[in-house]
Design an enzyme around this catalytic site. Sequence first.
Site, PDB file in Angstrom:
ATOM      1  N   SER A 116       0.840  -1.192   0.000  1.00 41.42           N
ATOM      2  CA  SER A 116       0.000   0.000   0.000  1.00 41.42           C
ATOM      3  C   SER A 116       0.877   1.245   0.000  1.00 41.42           C
ATOM      4  CB  SER A 116      -0.973  -0.046   1.185  1.00 41.42           C
ATOM      5  OG  SER A 116      -2.018   0.880   1.015  1.00 41.42           O
ATOM      6  N   GLU A 213      -2.412  -2.259  -7.844  1.00 42.85           N
ATOM      7  CA  GLU A 213      -3.569  -2.498  -6.989  1.00 42.85           C
ATOM      8  C   GLU A 213      -3.907  -1.191  -6.304  1.00 42.85           C
ATOM      9  OE1 GLU A 213      -3.904  -2.754  -3.293  1.00 42.85           O
ATOM     10  OE2 GLU A 213      -2.007  -1.684  -3.158  1.00 42.85           O
ATOM     11  N   HIS A 279      -5.025  -5.453  -1.033  1.00 41.35           N
ATOM     12  CA  HIS A 279      -5.906  -5.289   0.128  1.00 41.35           C
ATOM     13  C   HIS A 279      -6.991  -6.368   0.156  1.00 41.35           C
ATOM     14  CE1 HIS A 279      -4.012  -1.320  -0.292  1.00 41.35           C
ATOM     15  NE2 HIS A 279      -4.337  -1.096   0.965  1.00 41.35           N
TER      16      HIS A 279
END
Length: 313
Positions: A116, A213, A279
């Site tokens: 992330s 992502e 995630h």
Amino acid sequence: MTRRWRPRALRRGDPVAVASPCSPPDPDRLDAAVRVLEGWGLEVRVQPHARDRHPDLGYLAGTDADRAKDLQDALAAPDVAAVFCARGGDGAHRTLERLDLAALRGAEPKAFVGFSDVTALHEALSVELGAVTLHGPVVGTAYFAGDTAAEEDLRAHLFEPESRLRIAPPGAEPLIGGSARGVLIGGNLSLLSDGLATPHSRPSAEGGLLLLEDVGEDVSRLDRMLTQLLRSGWTDGVRGVLLGSWANCTPGPEEIRAMLLDRLSPLGVPVVDGFGFGHIPAQLTIALGAAATLDADAGTLVLDEPALEPAAG
């Protein structure tokens, strides 16, 4: 890419560090993560400011200076074998501004784990050190302790990297067929877009197998970020694309898939969807900086060699 900072596999008894370079972790989840890591036989050192919260900006884990010092000290420590990020969230670029990456060039290489917002740090370690790092769980969150599949996949990458030469997620399917070989790069789309033309960011994805992502974004914003990467020329020369999760992105998977196909098709490279990182529960760990072959039709990724050096002894 010249590989200058390739960590070794872990052994029981190794000291490891946990740092919070981005947002503050949940205290209970961080405690649970420490128990998991200790259960692997590791000596866990939680960095001094890992549990802090910025006095004015609550989305940050402590001040920029404290977050950076914790991370710098962990990466530079000669006996630390791995550094685990406690959480993503926000703040990685602010931490990055204060790191002395040049000072790390002589440090003992160590496994670096997170995803992330941690994408910015993966990129910097790759660009400045030629590091192989692990796109895997941030340990002070729901994506690690209690998620036995995610725990085990990360443990195997760290202790038995030769067992993770071939990755074949059950949900992987071709968006655009074909095969390609390159170096694994990327991670979170927002962070890659935000990092364009900033210090310590990759100038282009040329020669790369690009991971993408994101979480909690609208399809129109995903479109804008991806279009920025395309229009800037950053994606020129990319060899292939691996798509991970788009958790809580709106309006839904079909619209996002259609946008990705529309934007990525002109690249003329293989694209595989649903590759199991990001995630999501049971997320896979993937070695950034490792050379690999992607077969989009088969939904497989095969590394040239284990991501981490064999542990001596």
